[in-house]
Design a protein around this motif. Structure first.
Motif, PDB file in Angstrom:
ATOM      1  N   TYR A 242      45.792  35.754  33.984  1.00 15.97           N
ATOM      2  CA  TYR A 242      45.023  35.207  35.107  1.00 15.97           C
ATOM      3  C   TYR A 242      44.402  33.902  34.650  1.00 15.97           C
ATOM      4  O   TYR A 242      43.345  33.866  34.041  1.00 15.97           O
ATOM      5  CB  TYR A 242      43.942  36.225  35.511  1.00 15.97           C
ATOM      6  CG  TYR A 242      43.046  35.809  36.655  1.00 15.97           C
ATOM      7  CD1 TYR A 242      43.572  35.428  37.882  1.00 15.97           C
ATOM      8  CD2 TYR A 242      41.665  35.833  36.502  1.00 15.97           C
ATOM      9  CE1 TYR A 242      42.734  35.076  38.931  1.00 15.97           C
ATOM     10  CE2 TYR A 242      40.825  35.488  37.549  1.00 15.97           C
ATOM     11  CZ  TYR A 242      41.369  35.107  38.760  1.00 15.97           C
ATOM     12  OH  TYR A 242      40.546  34.759  39.795  1.00 15.97           O
ATOM     13  N   GLN A 317      41.641  43.606  43.444  1.00 16.80           N
ATOM     14  CA  GLN A 317      40.987  42.988  44.597  1.00 16.80           C
ATOM     15  C   GLN A 317      40.200  41.733  44.232  1.00 16.80           C
ATOM     16  O   GLN A 317      40.302  40.715  44.918  1.00 16.80           O
ATOM     17  CB  GLN A 317      40.067  44.010  45.272  1.00 16.80           C
ATOM     18  CG  GLN A 317      40.822  45.216  45.810  1.00 16.80           C
ATOM     19  CD  GLN A 317      39.919  46.282  46.395  1.00 16.80           C
ATOM     20  OE1 GLN A 317      38.711  46.291  46.189  1.00 16.80           O
ATOM     21  NE2 GLN A 317      40.510  47.212  47.147  1.00 16.80           N
ATOM     22  N   GLU A 320      42.794  39.708  41.792  1.00 14.41           N
ATOM     23  CA  GLU A 320      44.126  39.709  42.398  1.00 14.41           C
ATOM     24  C   GLU A 320      45.214  39.595  41.334  1.00 14.41           C
ATOM     25  O   GLU A 320      46.052  38.695  41.334  1.00 14.41           O
ATOM     26  CB  GLU A 320      44.240  38.600  43.447  1.00 14.41           C
ATOM     27  CG  GLU A 320      43.295  38.814  44.631  1.00 14.41           C
ATOM     28  CD  GLU A 320      43.593  37.927  45.812  1.00 14.41           C
ATOM     29  OE1 GLU A 320      44.196  36.851  45.601  1.00 14.41           O
ATOM     30  OE2 GLU A 320      43.235  38.297  46.937  1.00 14.41           O
ATOM     31  N   ARG A 321      45.209  40.574  40.428  1.00 19.68           N
ATOM     32  CA  ARG A 321      46.194  40.637  39.349  1.00 19.68           C
ATOM     33  C   ARG A 321      46.968  41.944  39.470  1.00 19.68           C
ATOM     34  O   ARG A 321      46.377  43.030  39.566  1.00 19.68           O
ATOM     35  CB  ARG A 321      45.490  40.592  37.979  1.00 19.68           C
ATOM     36  CG  ARG A 321      44.636  39.370  37.793  1.00 19.68           C
ATOM     37  CD  ARG A 321      43.585  39.541  36.708  1.00 19.68           C
ATOM     38  NE  ARG A 321      44.141  39.643  35.371  1.00 19.68           N
ATOM     39  CZ  ARG A 321      43.386  39.804  34.277  1.00 19.68           C
ATOM     40  NH1 ARG A 321      42.070  39.888  34.381  1.00 19.68           N
ATOM     41  NH2 ARG A 321      43.952  39.870  33.092  1.00 19.68           N
ATOM     42  N   ASP A 322      48.291  41.850  39.471  1.00 23.37           N
ATOM     43  CA  ASP A 322      49.117  43.059  39.436  1.00 23.37           C
ATOM     44  C   ASP A 322      48.862  43.815  38.133  1.00 23.37           C
ATOM     45  O   ASP A 322      48.546  43.208  37.100  1.00 23.37           O
ATOM     46  CB  ASP A 322      50.598  42.701  39.516  1.00 23.37           C
ATOM     47  CG  ASP A 322      50.987  42.118  40.867  1.00 23.37           C
ATOM     48  OD1 ASP A 322      50.158  42.142  41.793  1.00 23.37           O
ATOM     49  OD2 ASP A 322      52.126  41.624  40.988  1.00 23.37           O
ATOM     50  N   ALA A 407      48.695  43.842  43.427  1.00 19.04           N
ATOM     51  CA  ALA A 407      47.377  43.371  43.830  1.00 19.04           C
ATOM     52  C   ALA A 407      47.352  43.109  45.330  1.00 19.04           C
ATOM     53  O   ALA A 407      48.390  43.058  45.994  1.00 19.04           O
ATOM     54  CB  ALA A 407      47.031  42.099  43.054  1.00 19.04           C
ATOM     55  N   ASP A 408      46.149  42.921  45.858  1.00 22.58           N
ATOM     56  CA  ASP A 408      46.019  42.710  47.300  1.00 22.58           C
ATOM     57  C   ASP A 408      46.789  41.474  47.752  1.00 22.58           C
ATOM     58  O   ASP A 408      47.444  41.486  48.801  1.00 22.58           O
ATOM     59  CB  ASP A 408      44.536  42.550  47.662  1.00 22.58           C
ATOM     60  CG  ASP A 408      43.774  43.865  47.522  1.00 22.58           C
ATOM     61  OD1 ASP A 408      44.356  44.833  47.004  1.00 22.58           O
ATOM     62  OD2 ASP A 408      42.596  43.908  47.923  1.00 22.58           O
ATOM     63  N   ASN A 409      46.694  40.383  46.965  1.00 25.55           N
ATOM     64  CA  ASN A 409      47.394  39.166  47.379  1.00 25.55           C
ATOM     65  C   ASN A 409      48.916  39.341  47.345  1.00 25.55           C
ATOM     66  O   ASN A 409      49.642  38.710  48.110  1.00 25.55           O
ATOM     67  CB  ASN A 409      46.982  37.979  46.504  1.00 25.55           C
ATOM     68  CG  ASN A 409      47.514  38.087  45.093  1.00 25.55           C
ATOM     69  OD1 ASN A 409      47.355  39.112  44.441  1.00 25.55           O
ATOM     70  ND2 ASN A 409      48.153  37.041  44.607  1.00 25.55           N
ATOM     71  N   THR A 410      49.408  40.213  46.469  1.00 23.83           N
ATOM     72  CA  THR A 410      50.849  40.495  46.421  1.00 23.83           C
ATOM     73  C   THR A 410      51.292  41.209  47.691  1.00 23.83           C
ATOM     74  O   THR A 410      52.377  40.925  48.228  1.00 23.83           O
ATOM     75  CB  THR A 410      51.177  41.345  45.184  1.00 23.83           C
ATOM     76  OG1 THR A 410      50.712  40.683  44.007  1.00 23.83           O
ATOM     77  CG2 THR A 410      52.665  41.579  45.063  1.00 23.83           C
ATOM     78  N   ALA A 442      41.904  37.490  53.187  1.00 26.19           N
ATOM     79  CA  ALA A 442      41.497  38.800  52.676  1.00 26.19           C
ATOM     80  C   ALA A 442      40.507  39.476  53.613  1.00 26.19           C
ATOM     81  O   ALA A 442      40.450  40.707  53.684  1.00 26.19           O
ATOM     82  CB  ALA A 442      40.885  38.650  51.289  1.00 26.19           C
ATOM     83  N   SER A 448      45.467  46.737  50.862  1.00 28.49           N
ATOM     84  CA  SER A 448      45.199  47.035  49.451  1.00 28.49           C
ATOM     85  C   SER A 448      46.030  48.217  48.986  1.00 28.49           C
ATOM     86  O   SER A 448      46.465  49.056  49.795  1.00 28.49           O
ATOM     87  CB  SER A 448      43.708  47.336  49.253  1.00 28.49           C
ATOM     88  OG  SER A 448      43.436  47.657  47.904  1.00 28.49           O
ATOM     89  N   LYS A 558      48.342  33.794  47.611  1.00 29.02           N
ATOM     90  CA  LYS A 558      47.396  33.718  46.502  1.00 29.02           C
ATOM     91  C   LYS A 558      46.193  32.863  46.873  1.00 29.02           C
ATOM     92  O   LYS A 558      46.312  31.899  47.635  1.00 29.02           O
ATOM     93  CB  LYS A 558      48.073  33.135  45.260  1.00 29.02           C
ATOM     94  CG  LYS A 558      49.190  33.971  44.698  1.00 29.02           C
ATOM     95  CD  LYS A 558      49.737  33.362  43.413  1.00 29.02           C
ATOM     96  CE  LYS A 558      48.758  33.465  42.273  1.00 29.02           C
ATOM     97  NZ  LYS A 558      49.336  32.985  41.001  1.00 29.02           N
TER      98      LYS A 558
END
Length: 719
Positions: A242, A317, A320-322, A407-410, A442, A448, A558
């Protein structure tokens, strides 16, 4: 194990008993014999380091430099003859137990056993860049040792532990089930060796064949802690790199502690805990100070144990990292032993080193305690990076099934991909209410991987992204290249300690990941004395401390900015004078700008489109003795595109437009400020995950420099 009793005048009946039954019966015989008064001992003298293999059997106590004195119980003088009998019997039992245990410990050389020394933080095979082989424990807290010399002498610490165990075993047998002693016993046990160092005791029980029933204690604090965690299984969790938080730029690992309920249903994470080894830094320190102290061990480490849902939510969240979760191939007994050792060490204050003693190295150290034959930490002795730890554990067959958690952004990116695919296929968007901006928000689209209450993982609805760290190329890189700079032929030899640039093989890394550190290149010229402006035969072409770019495309799911930074020494052309040659300068640069992703993403995934274009506003400061005025500062624009042709072939083109300022000059042929456009092109073909070929070409459009073009073909080996 058996204990040979001394003869007494009593009458006894001999019967055959099992090996494990002999110990409590032998102690009981001593304690309840009416004739033990004849053996009233003086305080027993135990020589420090008595278990050392160098100690002679005939060594007298007076020969020892330091001693541990075992005092007999400080009982009130009540005049009760049976009480004196019990005290003296306990001392005799202690002495006989010690004699037996010491013989066995010396025979098996337990003081030098790898596991015992690792339990004490002795790491004989752990090296570091700044220190030679460790010859003493890494812990300097005296509370971690029972012997004053325990930090330097594992034999002395073993002997002190056996002394304490023998005293507790015999005293607990003497106390028995006397109800009057229950409250006092419980209070004492919280500080007893069985409660303070349960991992050491468990290991000694196994090695010395001590019956669990004969050596047990009530440890309210330890029992409550173990009952709360209820450890049945351990998994290692990897949170991807990140770059927007530099301290997380190299990724992160932690342990997931599963109870029976979360083992039965891995998505039911409410009963799981996270064990996180981190830096206990000062939040009031500025980032440069914080980073520097973390690198050189000026901060202490900290072991945090938190509910797993809270820790996972931070990565999925907030950052935002897998994440990737791998079950460790450890037995239930090994899991419990690791947690006992964590109990022993969780309050220790030890120096935290960002590159060597960090979140990843601690996991290897814990596994090494229960798998002494592995010596995992030894294999990553100088720099320990989370992704390397994952690959090492996988190579040793210590990882079981892997679980990907987007992650949420994914997840929002996956929705964007679906919308774009619909538009491409149908020519329009079939949902009039939902816009692209709503999907990316978001707040408006709180999708999520976690349930609404955050206590459960939802079933994954998208395909796995290509960012499993097991699949990435090795961290280190060696290169050798041939090229031509102007009219001069050369050979380049380079090394990069880590990590990855935008042309490297992308599998296993976050998309568009670009971070390089500790890299250097030597250039060897084919010299020709007949040429003007002939360069030196060997020059340092560049030495990079760190260089990276964070791409967060504005049209993707992202959040975050697009920016870059670099600290390096590099060779540059000085365009302030006619026939300007290249010179080595120290350079610091920062960029901020915008990026866009385009193309067709992988179907069903949360990956962004594979192609990328970017524009940066850049500022750079350079100093060097050979350039005009000894310095120059520049500002300008850097723009480029990165294109993935297929899984093995990638290209990148960039145009840099810096405007440099050296300061005013009275010389007519020297300019104090000027434009110096440079265009560059890179192309890499992957032979396999460990090998690649790369072509680099650049052209300096400043007409006052001696050499404008540089072209090179290089072989790259990842290891």
């Amino acid at each position: 194990m058996s204990i040979k009793l001394m003869s007494t005048s009593g009458t006894y009946t001999l019967i055959t008993i099992g090996q494990r039954a002999r110990l409590p019966l032998a102690i009981a015989a001593l304690l309840f014999s009416t004739n033990t008064q004849a053996f009233l001992p003086t305080p027993l003298l135990v020589t420090e380091g008595v278990l050392s293999s160098e100690l002679s059997d005939s060594m007298s106590p007076n020969d020892a430099k330091a001693t541990v004195r075992i005092e007999t119980s400080n009982l009130s003088d009540t005049g009760n003859n049976s009480q004196n009998n019990t005290a003296s019997g306990s001392a005799m039992a202690t002495e006989q137990l010690l004699a037996t245990w010491r013989r066995q410990a010396k025979t098996e050389n337990l003081a030098q056993h790898t596991t015992w020394r690792r339990l004490l933080y002795f790491y004989d095979d752990k090296n570091s860049i700044f220190a030679q082989k460790q010859t003493q424990s890494l812990v300097d807290d005296p509370r971690f040792f029972l012997n004053d010399n325990g930090q330097k002498d594992s034999a002395a610490e073993l002997d002190a532990t056996l002394v304490a165990l023998a005293k507790e075993l015999t005293s607990s047998t003497a106390t028995g089930n006397n109800q009057a002693n229950i409250y006092t016993k419980t209070q004492a046990d919280n500080g007893s060796v069985l409660c303070r160092f349960p991992a050491r005791v468990a290991w000694l029980k196994e090695k010395l064949a001590i019956d669990d029933a004969s050596l047990s204690a009530e440890c309210p604090e330890l029992d409550e802690w173990m009952s709360t965690l209820a450890p049945e299984q351990l998994s290692i969790v990897f949170a991807e790199e990140y770059l927007d938080n530099p301290l997380s730029a190299f990724g992160h690992t932690l342990l997931r502690i599963d109870s029976k309920s979360s083992v039965a249903d891995p998505n039911q994470i409410s009963q799981a805990y996270a064990l996180n080894y981190t830096v206990d830094g000062d939040p009031d320190d500025s980032f440069p100070i914080y980073a520097t102290k973390s690198m050189i061990g000026r901060y202490d480490s900290a072991i945090e144990i938190d509910p797993y849902p809270e820790k996972l939510a931070k990565y999925l969240q907030d950052d935002e990292r897998d994440t990737w979760t791998y079950q460790l191939n450890l037995t239930p007994s090994e899991v419990k032993q690791i947690m006992r050792h964590v109990w022993e060490t969780k309050a220790l204050k030890m120096p935290y080193y960002f590159t060597t003693d960090n979140c990843a190295s601690e996991i290897l150290r814990l596994i090494d305690v229960v798998r002494p034959q592995q010596s995992l930490l030894k294999q990553l002795a100088y720099v320990v990076v989370p992704s390397d730890v994952i690959q090492l554990l996988n190579s040793k067959n210590l990882l079981a099934n892997a679980t990907y958690t987007p992650a949420d952004n994914t997840l929002r990116q996956a929705q964007l991909n679906d919308v774009k695919q619909q538009r491409a296929q149908l020519g329009y968007h079939n949902s009039a209410k939902q816009t692209l901006n709503e999907i990316k928000s978001a707040q408006l689209n709180p999708v999520s991987s976690l349930s609404d209450d955050g206590q459960r993982l939802r079933k994954r609805q998208i395909d796995v992204s290509d960012n499993n760290p097991i699949d990435r190329h090795s961290l280190q890189l060696g290169t050798i290249g041939i090229g031509q700079y102007g009219d001069n032929d050369y050979i380049d030899i380079g090394f990069r300690a880590g990590f990855h640039d935008t042309l490297d093989h992308a599998s296993g890394y976050p998309q568009f990941f670009n971070l390089e550190g500790l890299a250097a290149t030597l250039r060897l010229y084919d010299t020709d004395d007949n040429k003007s402006n002939q360069p030196d035969s060997v020059v340092l072409q560049n030495a990079t401390l760190i260089r990276g770019r964070s791409f967060n495309p504005i049209n993707a799911g992202k959040k975050g900015k697009t920016w870059g930074a670099s600290i390096e020494a590099t060779r540059v052309n000085d365009g302030s004078q006619e026939g300007g040659r290249d010179h080595l300068v120290g350079s610091v640069g920062y960029e901020t700008g915008w990026s866009w992703a385009f193309g067709t993403p992988s179907t069903g995934t949360g990956e962004m489109s594979p192609q990328l274009c970017y524009t940066f506003l850049a500022g750079t400061a350079q100093v060097g003795r050979a350039i005009n005025k000894g310095f120059r500062v520049g500002a300008g624009v850097n723009a480029g595109c990165r294109y993935q042709i297929n899984n093995q072939l990638r290209a990148q083109a960039e145009l840099q437009l810096p405007y440099w300022y050296h300061g005013s000059s009275d010389e007519s042929n020297v300019r104090g400020h000027y434009w110096q456009p440079i265009s560059s092109l890179g192309l890499q073909y992957d032979i396999d995950k460990k090998q690649a070929l790369r072509i680099n070409a650049s052209y300096d459009w400043q007409e006052r420099v001696d050499a404008n073009e540089d072209i090179q073909l290089s072989y790259r080996r990842y290891f």
